[in-house]
Design a protein around this motif. Structure first.
Motif, PDB file in Angstrom:
ATOM      1  N   ARG A  81      50.110  33.692  55.586  1.00  0.00           N
ATOM      2  CA  ARG A  81      49.243  33.580  54.421  1.00  0.00           C
ATOM      3  C   ARG A  81      47.892  33.000  54.793  1.00  0.00           C
ATOM      4  O   ARG A  81      46.847  33.454  54.322  1.00  0.00           O
ATOM      5  CB  ARG A  81      49.911  32.690  53.369  1.00  0.00           C
ATOM      6  CG  ARG A  81      51.084  33.357  52.647  1.00  0.00           C
ATOM      7  CD  ARG A  81      51.734  32.381  51.674  1.00  0.00           C
ATOM      8  NE  ARG A  81      52.875  32.999  51.007  1.00  0.00           N
ATOM      9  CZ  ARG A  81      53.689  32.338  50.170  1.00  0.00           C
ATOM     10  NH1 ARG A  81      53.486  31.041  49.929  1.00  0.00           N
ATOM     11  NH2 ARG A  81      54.709  32.968  49.601  1.00  0.00           N
ATOM     12  N   GLN A  82      47.900  31.973  55.680  1.00  0.00           N
ATOM     13  CA  GLN A  82      46.639  31.390  56.117  1.00  0.00           C
ATOM     14  C   GLN A  82      45.817  32.385  56.904  1.00  0.00           C
ATOM     15  O   GLN A  82      44.588  32.410  56.810  1.00  0.00           O
ATOM     16  CB  GLN A  82      46.916  30.144  56.961  1.00  0.00           C
ATOM     17  CG  GLN A  82      47.517  28.990  56.178  1.00  0.00           C
ATOM     18  CD  GLN A  82      47.840  27.807  57.066  1.00  0.00           C
ATOM     19  OE1 GLN A  82      47.554  27.834  58.264  1.00  0.00           O
ATOM     20  NE2 GLN A  82      48.443  26.774  56.493  1.00  0.00           N
ATOM     21  N   ALA A  83      46.479  33.228  57.689  1.00  0.00           N
ATOM     22  CA  ALA A  83      45.750  34.206  58.502  1.00  0.00           C
ATOM     23  C   ALA A  83      45.158  35.309  57.650  1.00  0.00           C
ATOM     24  O   ALA A  83      44.087  35.845  57.959  1.00  0.00           O
ATOM     25  CB  ALA A  83      46.681  34.797  59.559  1.00  0.00           C
ATOM     26  N   THR A  84      45.851  35.683  56.585  1.00  0.00           N
ATOM     27  CA  THR A  84      45.383  36.809  55.767  1.00  0.00           C
ATOM     28  C   THR A  84      44.475  36.377  54.623  1.00  0.00           C
ATOM     29  O   THR A  84      43.897  37.232  53.958  1.00  0.00           O
ATOM     30  CB  THR A  84      46.587  37.554  55.176  1.00  0.00           C
ATOM     31  OG1 THR A  84      47.377  36.638  54.398  1.00  0.00           O
ATOM     32  CG2 THR A  84      47.440  38.162  56.272  1.00  0.00           C
ATOM     33  N   LEU A  85      44.330  35.063  54.388  1.00  0.00           N
ATOM     34  CA  LEU A  85      43.498  34.612  53.279  1.00  0.00           C
ATOM     35  C   LEU A  85      42.036  35.040  53.439  1.00  0.00           C
ATOM     36  O   LEU A  85      41.453  35.596  52.492  1.00  0.00           O
ATOM     37  CB  LEU A  85      43.610  33.094  53.124  1.00  0.00           C
ATOM     38  CG  LEU A  85      42.831  32.485  51.950  1.00  0.00           C
ATOM     39  CD1 LEU A  85      43.292  33.090  50.637  1.00  0.00           C
ATOM     40  CD2 LEU A  85      42.976  30.965  51.940  1.00  0.00           C
ATOM     41  N   PRO A  86      41.392  34.800  54.614  1.00  0.00           N
ATOM     42  CA  PRO A  86      40.010  35.273  54.753  1.00  0.00           C
ATOM     43  C   PRO A  86      39.891  36.784  54.596  1.00  0.00           C
ATOM     44  O   PRO A  86      38.918  37.274  54.018  1.00  0.00           O
ATOM     45  CB  PRO A  86      39.628  34.827  56.178  1.00  0.00           C
ATOM     46  CG  PRO A  86      40.561  33.719  56.493  1.00  0.00           C
ATOM     47  CD  PRO A  86      41.835  34.065  55.806  1.00  0.00           C
ATOM     48  N   ARG A  87      40.888  37.521  55.106  1.00  0.00           N
ATOM     49  CA  ARG A  87      40.853  38.970  54.975  1.00  0.00           C
ATOM     50  C   ARG A  87      40.943  39.385  53.506  1.00  0.00           C
ATOM     51  O   ARG A  87      40.248  40.295  53.057  1.00  0.00           O
ATOM     52  CB  ARG A  87      41.996  39.592  55.774  1.00  0.00           C
ATOM     53  CG  ARG A  87      41.968  41.108  55.822  1.00  0.00           C
ATOM     54  CD  ARG A  87      43.162  41.634  56.598  1.00  0.00           C
ATOM     55  NE  ARG A  87      43.202  41.062  57.943  1.00  0.00           N
ATOM     56  CZ  ARG A  87      44.237  41.205  58.769  1.00  0.00           C
ATOM     57  NH1 ARG A  87      45.309  41.874  58.371  1.00  0.00           N
ATOM     58  NH2 ARG A  87      44.200  40.675  59.979  1.00  0.00           N
ATOM     59  N   LYS A  88      41.790  38.691  52.751  1.00  0.00           N
ATOM     60  CA  LYS A  88      41.920  39.013  51.328  1.00  0.00           C
ATOM     61  C   LYS A  88      40.627  38.714  50.583  1.00  0.00           C
ATOM     62  O   LYS A  88      40.225  39.471  49.696  1.00  0.00           O
ATOM     63  CB  LYS A  88      43.077  38.213  50.725  1.00  0.00           C
ATOM     64  CG  LYS A  88      44.454  38.679  51.162  1.00  0.00           C
ATOM     65  CD  LYS A  88      45.542  37.851  50.494  1.00  0.00           C
ATOM     66  CE  LYS A  88      46.929  38.343  50.906  1.00  0.00           C
ATOM     67  NZ  LYS A  88      48.004  37.528  50.258  1.00  0.00           N
ATOM     68  N   LEU A  89      39.985  37.614  50.959  1.00  0.00           N
ATOM     69  CA  LEU A  89      38.718  37.282  50.309  1.00  0.00           C
ATOM     70  C   LEU A  89      37.657  38.325  50.611  1.00  0.00           C
ATOM     71  O   LEU A  89      36.890  38.732  49.727  1.00  0.00           O
ATOM     72  CB  LEU A  89      38.243  35.895  50.762  1.00  0.00           C
ATOM     73  CG  LEU A  89      39.083  34.703  50.278  1.00  0.00           C
ATOM     74  CD1 LEU A  89      38.565  33.406  50.884  1.00  0.00           C
ATOM     75  CD2 LEU A  89      39.064  34.619  48.759  1.00  0.00           C
ATOM     76  N   ARG A  90      37.607  38.770  51.874  1.00  0.00           N
ATOM     77  CA  ARG A  90      36.637  39.813  52.236  1.00  0.00           C
ATOM     78  C   ARG A  90      36.924  41.105  51.486  1.00  0.00           C
ATOM     79  O   ARG A  90      36.005  41.767  50.995  1.00  0.00           O
ATOM     80  CB  ARG A  90      36.671  40.059  53.751  1.00  0.00           C
ATOM     81  CG  ARG A  90      36.036  38.961  54.580  1.00  0.00           C
ATOM     82  CD  ARG A  90      35.763  39.440  56.005  1.00  0.00           C
ATOM     83  NE  ARG A  90      36.986  39.843  56.671  1.00  0.00           N
ATOM     84  CZ  ARG A  90      37.725  39.046  57.416  1.00  0.00           C
ATOM     85  NH1 ARG A  90      37.372  37.784  57.568  1.00  0.00           N
ATOM     86  NH2 ARG A  90      38.821  39.489  58.017  1.00  0.00           N
ATOM     87  N   ASN A  91      38.205  41.473  51.412  1.00  0.00           N
ATOM     88  CA  ASN A  91      38.558  42.708  50.707  1.00  0.00           C
ATOM     89  C   ASN A  91      38.236  42.599  49.217  1.00  0.00           C
ATOM     90  O   ASN A  91      37.765  43.567  48.600  1.00  0.00           O
ATOM     91  CB  ASN A  91      40.039  43.023  50.907  1.00  0.00           C
ATOM     92  CG  ASN A  91      40.362  43.398  52.336  1.00  0.00           C
ATOM     93  OD1 ASN A  91      39.489  43.855  53.074  1.00  0.00           O
ATOM     94  ND2 ASN A  91      41.606  43.217  52.743  1.00  0.00           N
ATOM     95  N   ALA A  92      38.496  41.421  48.649  1.00  0.00           N
ATOM     96  CA  ALA A  92      38.176  41.234  47.233  1.00  0.00           C
ATOM     97  C   ALA A  92      36.668  41.315  47.002  1.00  0.00           C
ATOM     98  O   ALA A  92      36.202  41.898  46.010  1.00  0.00           O
ATOM     99  CB  ALA A  92      38.715  39.893  46.753  1.00  0.00           C
ATOM    100  N   TYR A  93      35.901  40.742  47.932  1.00  0.00           N
ATOM    101  CA  TYR A  93      34.439  40.804  47.836  1.00  0.00           C
ATOM    102  C   TYR A  93      33.951  42.249  47.895  1.00  0.00           C
ATOM    103  O   TYR A  93      33.105  42.669  47.099  1.00  0.00           O
ATOM    104  CB  TYR A  93      33.839  39.985  48.975  1.00  0.00           C
ATOM    105  CG  TYR A  93      32.336  40.102  49.119  1.00  0.00           C
ATOM    106  CD1 TYR A  93      31.487  39.362  48.310  1.00  0.00           C
ATOM    107  CD2 TYR A  93      31.778  40.937  50.084  1.00  0.00           C
ATOM    108  CE1 TYR A  93      30.112  39.461  48.441  1.00  0.00           C
ATOM    109  CE2 TYR A  93      30.408  41.041  50.229  1.00  0.00           C
ATOM    110  CZ  TYR A  93      29.582  40.300  49.405  1.00  0.00           C
ATOM    111  OH  TYR A  93      28.219  40.408  49.540  1.00  0.00           O
ATOM    112  N   ARG A  94      34.524  43.013  48.820  1.00  0.00           N
ATOM    113  CA  ARG A  94      34.110  44.411  48.948  1.00  0.00           C
ATOM    114  C   ARG A  94      34.506  45.228  47.726  1.00  0.00           C
ATOM    115  O   ARG A  94      33.751  46.090  47.259  1.00  0.00           O
ATOM    116  CB  ARG A  94      34.728  45.011  50.216  1.00  0.00           C
ATOM    117  CG  ARG A  94      34.151  44.434  51.506  1.00  0.00           C
ATOM    118  CD  ARG A  94      34.957  44.858  52.714  1.00  0.00           C
ATOM    119  NE  ARG A  94      34.430  44.271  53.941  1.00  0.00           N
ATOM    120  CZ  ARG A  94      35.063  44.305  55.110  1.00  0.00           C
ATOM    121  NH1 ARG A  94      36.249  44.887  55.201  1.00  0.00           N
ATOM    122  NH2 ARG A  94      34.514  43.751  56.166  1.00  0.00           N
TER     123      ARG A  94
END
Length: 445
Positions: free
Chosen positions: A28-41
């Motif tokens: 979850r910690q590893a994918t959190l930044p990725r999720k934020l980037r995807n949500a931003y996009r």
């Protein structure tokens, strides 16, 4: 044949996870930044649309936030300047009407610039920087001095500040020159020549007029242009050290600046009894007395000569006093919207000239706003930097609106063709191949 000795593989040290650790929490910690980037996009994709369905929301976010900030500025200039104007025997509406006149001219110019092809501006780069240098020299010869700064030229009763025009001229010139350099910018010689000497000439002329605040903003513009052009990062470290040393020398060699810094740092008056922190202290009083919702529009008490230049550099304090925390947060949100929208324009540019020009304008407007708010809130010593679109000053407002017009022209190109505002001037350029074919056809004829 002797065999070559081999080293046994080292044992990998495995860290024992502590209590409360699990593979699920690590993932979850590893994918959190990725999720934020995807949500931003996904957010911007839904807001702007894709491909031919791009709806131009970035264009309208830039336009709307700029007009909103300008309207707030005219309103607050009227409120902040009326008392001192009456005390001086002038009309309470004089400064606001003058600000409104420059706003009208600036909005019209912004509209014109937003409808032309930015490529046309390349032709104006060298004339613009030349005129800016001439005006900066004229300021020192025939200019007017106000509060120790010699930055204004009087044109028939209307004062003009060439240092504000030099910001846009330098941004345009550096974008043009750096785009021509292109791939050569990996070598420091091509980064330095001619960009750094020209920027240094502008900065020196501004410093001769004793305006360290404007010189700092021009340094930001120079650094932003080189950054978006892709200059090597180590050069910024060297330039930062040189700029810091130069700023320190400028501060130490001026008793007024030393007094400002010591008063800001210690909160006490200088040795000669001058309280250089008087303006900042009363600005904080204004912000503190505003509370959540303010004392009411036009009801400021600090504008009764307690805050010098209340309608200019410290207008943010009057906003906080009259409109409260809510009013200051609205201004911050509008600047955040403007910055995010311009950033979307910058990252979409493939041409270096477009990217450098838009990125430099973004750093200029947001950097200047940040410095002004930092001064008002006591995070920096007092330096004369106006709040873009809001502080009183026709030259600053006009140049800021022109800069936004340039960015709007780039944002318009990202819109779907069906809803794109029409151009006022079309740039007709042809490739060398097309020119050669036309020349051959003429010979055959």
């Amino acid at each position: 044949m002797a065999s070559t000795p081999t080293r046994p593989p080292a044992k990998r040290q495995v860290r024992t996870p502590g209590p409360g650790f699990s593979a699920t929490s690590a993932s979850r910690q590893a994918t959190l930044p990725r999720k934020l980037r995807n949500a931003y996009r996904r957010f911007w994709s839904a807001l702007e649309g894709n491909g031919t369905s791009r709806n131009g929301s970035t264009y309208y976010l830039i336009l709307g936030s700029t007009l909103a900030l300008t309207a707030i500025g005219i309103m607050m200039v009227l409120s902040a300047s009326s008392v001192e104007s009456i005390a001086a025997g002038k009309s309470p509406y004089g400064d606001a009407l003058k600000q409104g006149m420059f706003a009208a001219i600036g909005i019209f110019t912004m509209f014109v610039l937003s409808r032309i092809n930015v490529v046309w501006l390349k032709r104006l780069a060298w004339p613009a920087i030349g005129i800016a240098l001439v005006l900066l020299v004229l300021v020192q010869l025939v200019g007017a001095e106000v509060n120790g700064n010699k930055n204004w030229i009087d044109l028939g009763g209307i004062t003009f500040q060439p240092s504000e025009a030099s910001k846009l001229a330098l941004a345009l010139w550096m974008a043009t020159v750096l785009a021509i350099k292109g791939r050569l910018l990996s070598r420091w010689q091509h980064v330095a020549i001619p960009a750094v000497p020209m920027a240094a000439a502008v900065i020196v002329l501004v410093l001769v007029g004793n305006d360290l605040g404007t010189a700092m903003i021009i340094m930001m513009i120079t650094a932003a242009a080189l950054f978006f052009a892709g200059a090597p990062l180590y050069l910024f470290g060297i330039a930062g050290l040189a700029a810091a040393a130069g700023t320190a020398v400028m501060a130490v060699t001026s008793s007024n600046r030393v007094c400002r810094i010591t008063s800001w740092w210690t909160g006490e008056s200088c040795a000669d009894g001058i309280d250089a922190n008087y303006q900042a202290t009363n600005g904080l009083y204004g912000l503190a007395s505003g509370g959540w919702f303010g004392v009411g529009l036009g009801q400021s008490r600090q504008k009764y000569s307690w805050i010098p230049e209340a309608h200019n550099d410290f207008i943010f304090a009057i906003i906080g006093e009259e409109l409260g925390l809510v009013g200051t947060v609205v201004v911050l949100i509008l600047f955040a919207i403007l910055g995010a929208a311009i950033y979307r324009v910058v990252v979409a540019q493939e041409d270096m000239f477009h990217r450098v020009l838009a990125g430099t304008i973004m750093v200029w407007l947001l950097g200047q706003a940040t410095v002004n708010m930092a001064v008002v809130t006591g995070l920096m010593p007092v330096i004369g930097v106006p709040l873009p679109f809001i502080s009183y000053g026709g030259s600053a407002l006009l140049m800021s609106l022109c800069a936004v017009g340039v960015v709007l022209s780039l944002a318009r190109e990202q819109m779907a063709p069906a809803i794109r505002p029409k151009k006022m001037l079309k740039f007709k350029g042809r490739s060398r191949g097309a020119a050669a074919k036309k020349k051959t056809a003429r010979k055959r004829a």
